[in-house]
Design a protein around this motif. Structure first.
Motif, short mmCIF file in Angstrom:
data_model
loop_
_atom_site.label_atom_id
_atom_site.label_comp_id
_atom_site.label_asym_id
_atom_site.label_seq_id
_atom_site.Cartn_x
_atom_site.Cartn_y
_atom_site.Cartn_z
N TYR A 33 -1.24 3.77 5.45
CA TYR A 33 -0.89 4.07 6.84
C TYR A 33 0.58 3.74 7.10
O TYR A 33 1.32 4.52 7.72
N THR A 40 2.88 6.32 5.42
CA THR A 40 2.91 7.60 6.13
C THR A 40 3.66 7.49 7.45
O THR A 40 4.40 8.40 7.82
N TRP A 64 3.17 14.13 8.41
CA TRP A 64 1.94 13.35 8.57
C TRP A 64 0.80 13.93 7.74
O TRP A 64 0.01 13.18 7.16
N LEU A 69 -1.11 8.26 3.30
CA LEU A 69 -2.46 8.16 3.87
C LEU A 69 -3.31 9.37 3.52
O LEU A 69 -4.48 9.22 3.14
N LEU A 83 -9.26 9.47 11.70
CA LEU A 83 -8.16 8.59 11.31
C LEU A 83 -6.85 9.35 11.12
O LEU A 83 -5.77 8.82 11.37
N THR A 84 -6.94 10.59 10.69
CA THR A 84 -5.71 11.35 10.42
C THR A 84 -5.14 12.02 11.66
O THR A 84 -3.92 12.17 11.77
#
Length: 300
Positions: free
Chosen positions: A77, A80, A211, A229, A273-274
């Protein structure tokens, strides 16, 4: 003296319009809510009944599995987030400078530069030359720069900014020249402040690119502490798919163990989460994003 309070009466048509728009908003929000609820639904219930808005039970087992079984996810995390912030800032800066140059009619070879940029949108060297260039010549191997530089300038975003900048009044630049400002100062003090809508639009596009990227980690990253991530979550899902297929073929744990892998719930949890950070960022730049797209479409 009598005061007149001019209150507007809301017409029935406006009320119906608001109701329709509210219904459409809820309709577009429904898939996100379904994914969120599905990520909180036990795997057994998903296998038996599928994902629904009203599960019989709710659990955080999918998120527990992701964070407990994969200790490096917080580090991924951080990687990223760092790559997204630094990469977006660098990309927007370089793209805006390129777009400003090819938007100026006074630049002698601006059409030639624009042609080279446009040419890369139509023809590419392929994956092998691209890999050799980044590894052998640029030395982008197993470093954070490998996650930033290959996507630094997007030709489409450059032309999107160029179509916006070339419609700015020429008198603004001329006034800067009269005051003794150079091109770089005109770019920083005049062009950029009045180009906030298109800058916000391109910023959002670059943020999504950085991202959501996992190909660069797949090609260039070997160290575990530099894995992004998206690639980390991709490996988790690949491992779960392998274990599920092995179990189905009788190669995994014995049937007496009755182990149920949280395959579907983890898929939904990784989706949440993404997309979470992007969902929180978008409302702050939505106004500028819409304005930048519409102005480019009308005037370009």
């Amino acid at each position: 003296m009598s005061t007149i309070t001019g209150k507007k009466k809301t017409s029935p048509f406006t009320i119906i319009l608001y109701m329709v728009l509210t219904g459409m908003s809820l309709f577009t929000l429904a898939p996100f809510l379904l994914v969120l609820i599905g990520s909180l639904t036990p795997e057994v219930e998903i296998v038996r009944n599928g994902v629904s808005f009203f599960p019989k039970d709710m659990t955080f087992s999918a998120y527990t599995f992701i964070f407990e079984q994969n200790k490096d996810i917080l580090r991924s995390y951080g990687v990223t987030i760092f790559v997204t912030i630094v990469g977006t800032a660098l990309s927007v800066a370089l793209t805006s400078m390129l777009a400003y140059v090819i938007s100026l009619k006074s630049v002698k070879y601006r059409n030639h530069i624009a042609f080279f940029v446009y040419f890369t949108m139509l023809f590419q060297g392929g994956m092998i030359p691209w890999y050799i260039l980044n590894v052998s010549y640029l030395g982008l191997k197993d470093s954070l720069l490998a996650l930033i530089l290959p996507m630094c300038i997007n030709p489409f975003f450059a032309f999107l900014m160029k179509s916006y900048l070339q419609n700015l009044p020429e008198s603004l630049r001329e006034s800067g020249i009269i005051d003794g400002a150079g091109e770089f100062r005109i770019f920083l003090k005049i062009a950029m402040p009045i180009s906030i809508p298109i800058i916000a639009t391109v910023t959002l596009f670059y943020m999504l690119m950085y991202w959501n990227d996992f190909y660069l980690s797949l090609f260039f990253i070997e160290s575990e502490h530099l894995v992004s991530l998206q690639y980390h979550l991709y490996r988790i899902l690949s491992t779960l798919n392998y274990l599920a297929s092995s179990s189905a073929n009788g190669e995994g744990p014995s049937s007496s163990a009755t182990i149920i892998l949280p395959n579907e719930s983890v898929r939904l949890a990784t989706t949440i989460l993404t997309i979470g950070p992007i969902v929180f960022v978008y409302p702050f730049i939505q106004k500028h994003f819409v304005k930048g797209i519409t102005i480019g479409a009308v005037k370009g």
